[in-house]
Design a protein around this motif. Sequence first.
Motif, PDB file in Angstrom:
ATOM      1  N   PRO A  54       0.838  -1.204   0.000  1.00 37.81           N
ATOM      2  CA  PRO A  54       0.000   0.000   0.000  1.00 37.81           C
ATOM      3  C   PRO A  54       0.870   1.250   0.000  1.00 37.81           C
ATOM      4  N   PRO A  55       0.314   2.400  -0.449  1.00 34.83           N
ATOM      5  CA  PRO A  55       1.089   3.654  -0.475  1.00 34.83           C
ATOM      6  C   PRO A  55       1.681   4.016   0.877  1.00 34.83           C
ATOM      7  N   SER A  56       0.980   3.657   1.967  1.00 40.05           N
ATOM      8  CA  SER A  56       1.480   4.011   3.293  1.00 40.05           C
ATOM      9  C   SER A  56       2.819   3.341   3.602  1.00 40.05           C
ATOM     10  N   TYR A  57       3.066   2.191   2.964  1.00 44.43           N
ATOM     11  CA  TYR A  57       4.336   1.493   3.189  1.00 44.43           C
ATOM     12  C   TYR A  57       5.512   2.373   2.774  1.00 44.43           C
ATOM     13  N   PHE A  58       5.397   3.009   1.620  1.00 43.52           N
ATOM     14  CA  PHE A  58       6.487   3.831   1.102  1.00 43.52           C
ATOM     15  C   PHE A  58       6.617   5.124   1.898  1.00 43.52           C
ATOM     16  N   GLU A  59       5.481   5.651   2.363  1.00 50.75           N
ATOM     17  CA  GLU A  59       5.538   6.830   3.225  1.00 50.75           C
ATOM     18  C   GLU A  59       6.243   6.500   4.526  1.00 50.75           C
ATOM     19  N   ASP A  60       5.950   5.333   5.066  1.00 47.55           N
ATOM     20  CA  ASP A  60       6.623   4.901   6.298  1.00 47.55           C
ATOM     21  C   ASP A  60       8.108   4.692   6.068  1.00 47.55           C
ATOM     22  N   GLN A  61       8.470   4.170   4.890  1.00 52.75           N
ATOM     23  CA  GLN A  61       9.877   3.966   4.570  1.00 52.75           C
ATOM     24  C   GLN A  61      10.632   5.299   4.513  1.00 52.75           C
ATOM     25  N   ALA A  62      10.010   6.298   3.916  1.00 49.69           N
ATOM     26  CA  ALA A  62      10.649   7.608   3.836  1.00 49.69           C
ATOM     27  C   ALA A  62      10.805   8.217   5.226  1.00 49.69           C
ATOM     28  N   LEU A  63       9.776   8.076   6.076  1.00 50.80           N
ATOM     29  CA  LEU A  63       9.849   8.595   7.440  1.00 50.80           C
ATOM     30  C   LEU A  63      10.940   7.880   8.234  1.00 50.80           C
ATOM     31  N   ALA A  64      11.015   6.559   8.063  1.00 50.89           N
ATOM     32  CA  ALA A  64      12.052   5.797   8.757  1.00 50.89           C
ATOM     33  C   ALA A  64      13.435   6.228   8.285  1.00 50.89           C
ATOM     34  N   GLY A  65      13.559   6.536   6.998  1.00 49.31           N
ATOM     35  CA  GLY A  65      14.832   7.000   6.473  1.00 49.31           C
ATOM     36  C   GLY A  65      15.258   8.313   7.096  1.00 49.31           C
ATOM     37  N   ARG A  66      14.317   9.216   7.300  1.00 45.96           N
ATOM     38  CA  ARG A  66      14.653  10.507   7.925  1.00 45.96           C
ATOM     39  C   ARG A  66      15.099  10.304   9.375  1.00 45.96           C
ATOM     40  N   HIS A  67      14.396   9.427  10.092  1.00 44.69           N
ATOM     41  CA  HIS A  67      14.797   9.133  11.476  1.00 44.69           C
ATOM     42  C   HIS A  67      16.185   8.493  11.510  1.00 44.69           C
ATOM     43  N   LEU A  68      16.439   7.612  10.560  1.00 47.44           N
ATOM     44  CA  LEU A  68      17.734   6.936  10.486  1.00 47.44           C
ATOM     45  C   LEU A  68      18.862   7.927  10.234  1.00 47.44           C
ATOM     46  N   LEU A  69      18.629   8.887   9.369  1.00 42.62           N
ATOM     47  CA  LEU A  69      19.643   9.897   9.094  1.00 42.62           C
ATOM     48  C   LEU A  69      19.882  10.800  10.304  1.00 42.62           C
ATOM     49  N   ASP A  70      18.823  11.074  11.066  1.00 44.74           N
ATOM     50  CA  ASP A  70      18.995  11.851  12.300  1.00 44.74           C
ATOM     51  C   ASP A  70      19.898  11.090  13.275  1.00 44.74           C
ATOM     52  N   GLU A  71      19.647   9.783  13.407  1.00 43.57           N
ATOM     53  CA  GLU A  71      20.461   8.962  14.312  1.00 43.57           C
ATOM     54  C   GLU A  71      21.907   8.900  13.834  1.00 43.57           C
ATOM     55  N   ALA A  72      22.085   8.737  12.523  1.00 44.18           N
ATOM     56  CA  ALA A  72      23.441   8.664  11.971  1.00 44.18           C
ATOM     57  C   ALA A  72      24.174   9.990  12.130  1.00 44.18           C
ATOM     58  N   THR A  73      23.449  11.109  12.030  1.00 42.62           N
ATOM     59  CA  THR A  73      24.068  12.419  12.202  1.00 42.62           C
ATOM     60  C   THR A  73      24.622  12.582  13.608  1.00 42.62           C
ATOM     61  N   GLU A  74      23.866  12.145  14.609  1.00 43.66           N
ATOM     62  CA  GLU A  74      24.347  12.216  15.994  1.00 43.66           C
ATOM     63  C   GLU A  74      25.595  11.355  16.173  1.00 43.66           C
ATOM     64  N   LEU A  75      25.564  10.149  15.599  1.00 45.30           N
ATOM     65  CA  LEU A  75      26.695   9.242  15.714  1.00 45.30           C
ATOM     66  C   LEU A  75      27.931   9.832  15.037  1.00 45.30           C
ATOM     67  N   ALA A  76      27.758  10.393  13.848  1.00 45.29           N
ATOM     68  CA  ALA A  76      28.890  10.974  13.115  1.00 45.29           C
ATOM     69  C   ALA A  76      29.454  12.187  13.842  1.00 45.29           C
ATOM     70  N   THR A  77      28.587  13.002  14.417  1.00 38.55           N
ATOM     71  CA  THR A  77      29.045  14.184  15.159  1.00 38.55           C
ATOM     72  C   THR A  77      29.931  13.778  16.317  1.00 38.55           C
ATOM     73  N   ASP A  78      29.507  12.752  17.064  1.00 39.26           N
ATOM     74  CA  ASP A  78      30.300  12.272  18.197  1.00 39.26           C
ATOM     75  C   ASP A  78      31.629  11.677  17.730  1.00 39.26           C
ATOM     76  N   ALA A  79      31.588  10.905  16.627  1.00 39.67           N
ATOM     77  CA  ALA A  79      32.799  10.237  16.144  1.00 39.67           C
ATOM     78  C   ALA A  79      33.841  11.225  15.639  1.00 39.67           C
ATOM     79  N   ALA A  80      33.402  12.376  15.140  1.00 38.50           N
ATOM     80  CA  ALA A  80      34.326  13.352  14.546  1.00 38.50           C
ATOM     81  C   ALA A  80      34.862  14.359  15.550  1.00 38.50           C
ATOM     82  N   LYS A  81      34.323  14.364  16.767  1.00 38.68           N
ATOM     83  CA  LYS A  81      34.711  15.386  17.741  1.00 38.68           C
ATOM     84  C   LYS A  81      36.202  15.416  17.986  1.00 38.68           C
TER      85      LYS A  81
END
Length: 300
Positions: A54-81
């Motif tokens: 269903p269309p909602s599946y792809f919307e959920d995938q995009a939302l999950a991708g944004r959350h994943l990038l937020d998590e990765a950004t925090e991890l990268a910020t800490d790793a580069a300090k």
Amino acid sequence: MNTHSSVVVGVDGSGPAFDAVRWAAAEAALRGVPLLLAAVYALPLEPLGMVVAPPSYFEDQALAGRHLLDEATELATDAAKEFGGVAIRTALSGGRPVPVLLELSLTAGLVVLGSRGLGEIAGGLVGSVSSAVATHAHCPVVVIRGLPGPDAPPLDGPVVVGTDGSEHSEPAIAEAVQFASRRGADLTAVHAWTDLNLATAFDIGADDSILEWPAVAAAEEAVLAERLAGWKERYPDVSMRRVVVRDRPVRELARLAEGAQLLVVGSRGRGGFKGMLLGSTSRALLHLVDGPLMIVRGGD
């Protein structure tokens, strides 16, 4: 290497991908270039086997991708300090991971990937995405199988580079020397003077005196020394060790890679075909090496 290009890292939520984020953040900080975190989600036009989602599946995938990038950004910020920090950008794309990452590799200085993504079979084999990108990317690719945890001592061994004496080895040597200089690491250059298993090819068993190995070894030592001479002049801070291997280099490179900060190889050697396909050595090492592995394309 274009020092103004970004370091691109693929993000999919898997353990190896998060290790890749940490490694890539440190490398981008040391290079003084931006870090691009790239995530990909399926589009409605992309087939999902025999299942009609269903269309909602792809919307959920995009939302999950944004959350994943937020998590990765925090991890990268800490790793580069500890390396002075890094500018971070994110890219969320719909489609398939391999074409998206290959497109990004056109303007990247480096692409970093985990060895396996979500949904891929666990075990020793490298995943389909990382294998395909390493084969066809337009810039060097680093594949991360695993790293010490954030609280564990970091890898502090040498940088190991494989060379066969051909012109195809030069880009790999360049990347390895520059990486070693940035990290304050020693360099071990491994030179294999033949792609054959000599004992099998010549049916000589344990007695290889017919090959006059000492004379051959001396000549190949000279070849390796000549390859490294210019780099030693340009990077006197890097201590360089030379190792000459008489047969196929895979086993020796895999052995030396244990505890190394990075293993660097060309995409193909003197016996490889022109184009983007991986040579037998780089392909084998993708499946054998546990630490970070960089594959560098030579000139076509």
